[in-house]
Design a protein around this motif. Structure first.
Motif, PDB file in Angstrom:
ATOM      1  N   LYS A  21      -9.086  -4.589  -5.126  1.00 56.33           N
ATOM      2  CA  LYS A  21      -7.594  -4.008  -5.703  1.00 56.33           C
ATOM      3  C   LYS A  21      -7.443  -2.761  -5.743  1.00 56.33           C
ATOM      4  O   LYS A  21      -8.208  -1.834  -5.929  1.00 56.33           O
ATOM      5  N   THR A  29       5.170   4.635  -1.924  1.00 62.56           N
ATOM      6  CA  THR A  29       6.184   3.565  -2.708  1.00 62.56           C
ATOM      7  C   THR A  29       6.585   4.308  -3.839  1.00 62.56           C
ATOM      8  O   THR A  29       7.533   3.960  -4.514  1.00 62.56           O
ATOM      9  N   LEU A  60       4.350  -6.327 -11.266  1.00 65.44           N
ATOM     10  CA  LEU A  60       3.050  -6.910 -10.506  1.00 65.44           C
ATOM     11  C   LEU A  60       2.557  -5.725  -9.532  1.00 65.44           C
ATOM     12  O   LEU A  60       3.295  -4.931  -9.263  1.00 65.44           O
ATOM     13  N   ARG A  61       1.377  -5.749  -9.591  1.00 68.30           N
ATOM     14  CA  ARG A  61       0.427  -4.722  -8.570  1.00 68.30           C
ATOM     15  C   ARG A  61       1.048  -4.649  -7.300  1.00 68.30           C
ATOM     16  O   ARG A  61       1.254  -3.486  -6.560  1.00 68.30           O
ATOM     17  N   THR A  62       1.645  -5.763  -6.582  1.00 68.74           N
ATOM     18  CA  THR A  62       1.895  -5.676  -5.285  1.00 68.74           C
ATOM     19  C   THR A  62       3.266  -4.882  -5.148  1.00 68.74           C
ATOM     20  O   THR A  62       3.578  -4.381  -4.054  1.00 68.74           O
ATOM     21  N   GLN A  63       3.970  -4.741  -6.234  1.00 66.76           N
ATOM     22  CA  GLN A  63       5.306  -3.698  -6.065  1.00 66.76           C
ATOM     23  C   GLN A  63       4.880  -2.373  -6.131  1.00 66.76           C
ATOM     24  O   GLN A  63       5.724  -1.535  -6.064  1.00 66.76           O
ATOM     25  N   CYS A  64       3.598  -1.986  -6.140  1.00 64.94           N
ATOM     26  CA  CYS A  64       3.539  -0.333  -6.272  1.00 64.94           C
ATOM     27  C   CYS A  64       2.426  -0.085  -4.882  1.00 64.94           C
ATOM     28  O   CYS A  64       2.073   0.686  -4.855  1.00 64.94           O
ATOM     29  N   GLU A  65       2.118  -1.254  -4.022  1.00 61.45           N
ATOM     30  CA  GLU A  65       1.484  -1.104  -3.053  1.00 61.45           C
ATOM     31  C   GLU A  65       2.106  -0.593  -1.789  1.00 61.45           C
ATOM     32  O   GLU A  65       3.391  -0.405  -1.772  1.00 61.45           O
ATOM     33  N   PHE A  68       5.855  -1.444   0.026  1.00 61.78           N
ATOM     34  CA  PHE A  68       6.966  -2.174  -0.744  1.00 61.78           C
ATOM     35  C   PHE A  68       8.147  -1.438  -0.817  1.00 61.78           C
ATOM     36  O   PHE A  68       8.265  -0.071  -1.077  1.00 61.78           O
ATOM     37  N   SER A 136      -1.653  -5.163 -14.004  1.00 55.22           N
ATOM     38  CA  SER A 136      -0.516  -4.745 -13.288  1.00 55.22           C
ATOM     39  C   SER A 136      -0.127  -3.460 -12.939  1.00 55.22           C
ATOM     40  O   SER A 136      -1.335  -2.614 -12.579  1.00 55.22           O
ATOM     41  N   CYS A 137       1.069  -2.963 -12.745  1.00 56.63           N
ATOM     42  CA  CYS A 137       1.320  -1.729 -12.296  1.00 56.63           C
ATOM     43  C   CYS A 137       2.235  -0.898 -13.203  1.00 56.63           C
ATOM     44  O   CYS A 137       3.320  -1.545 -13.529  1.00 56.63           O
TER      45      CYS A 137
END
Length: 234
Positions: A21, A29, A60-65, A68, A136-137
């Motif tokens: 992670k 981003t 969600l963490r995916t929105q800070c990866e 994005f 999360s982020c």
């Protein structure tokens, strides 16, 4: 007693998953997210100068990866489209926003409105936001950097440091971001020392444009990066 081989493999897989992670927000981003904030949540004064404001998200963490691209169609979709009309405070599902509030002859800073228990809130808006999602982020963005004399002053009853302490305990990747340096703090105040108070709690960044963001560093004996400080006096 030795663990059975399948259990060992499962434990190893869990450890690898945890370590995979990302532990920091992708800086490119981050620049895009800050631009999204400024385009959608910032208001302007009568002479068209941008007003000070602060915003925090828990997503969600995916929105800070990496890669994005925040857009209205895929980012903070459940928030009110009229955030700017909530004065001085908006609280949504993944988003909180505040502007400066004038009260009894002084100003309550936007950062403090989000991070501390005021404005008839027994629990700070940031705490409520953090409680909604773990692992999360979380990004806290203030257009002007927190002021030295109250926000980052341990002796001031108006400081935001306890709020940052609370945030630091949350199980998320974190970024505290600012764009411009607060006008009263440049260049006379010791921002090197003051910004280190933030870094001791959460990672600090400066994003001056969508494509120009800097990690301010400052951990331990490391100095704050020059990009996060005002230029030296002549």
């Amino acid at each position: 007693m030795k663990s059975p081989a399948p259990l060992k493999r499962l434990l190893l897989l869990l450890l690898l998953t945890q370590s995979a992670k990302p532990q920091t927000v992708d800086i490119n981003t981050l620049g895009r997210i800050v631009t999204f904030f400024d385009q959608n949540y910032q208001t302007f004064s009568v002479n068209r100068d941008p007003q000070q404001y602060a915003v925090a998200i828990n997503v969600l963490r995916t929105q800070c990866e990496k890669d994005f691209l925040p857009k209205r169609s895929n980012f903070l979709k459940e928030e009110s489209p009229d955030v700017k009309t909530f004065n001085p405070l908006y609280e949504g599902k993944e988003l909180i926003v505040a502007r400066v509030k004038k009260a009894d002859g002084f100003s309550i800073h936007a950062e403090r409105l989000l991070l501390t228990s005021i404005e008839n809130h027994s629990i700070p808006p940031m705490t409520n936001l953090l409680n909604k999602l773990k692992d999360s982020c979380t990004i806290f963005y203030t257009y002007k950097s927190p002021c030295v004399k109250s926000c980052l002053n341990e002796s001031s009853p108006y400081n935001i440091l306890s709020g940052l302490d609370n945030w630091s305990k949350h199980s998320s990747v974190k970024a505290f971001v600012f764009k411009d340096i607060f006008w009263a703090d440049k260049p006379k105040e010791n921002l090197q020392e003051s910004f280190k108070k933030i870094v001791a709690r959460v990672p600090l960044y400066r994003c001056v444009s969508e494509n120009e963001c800097y990690a301010c560093k400052g951990e331990g004996n490391t100095p704050i990066d020059a990009h996060c400080l005002p230029p030296p006096e002549n």
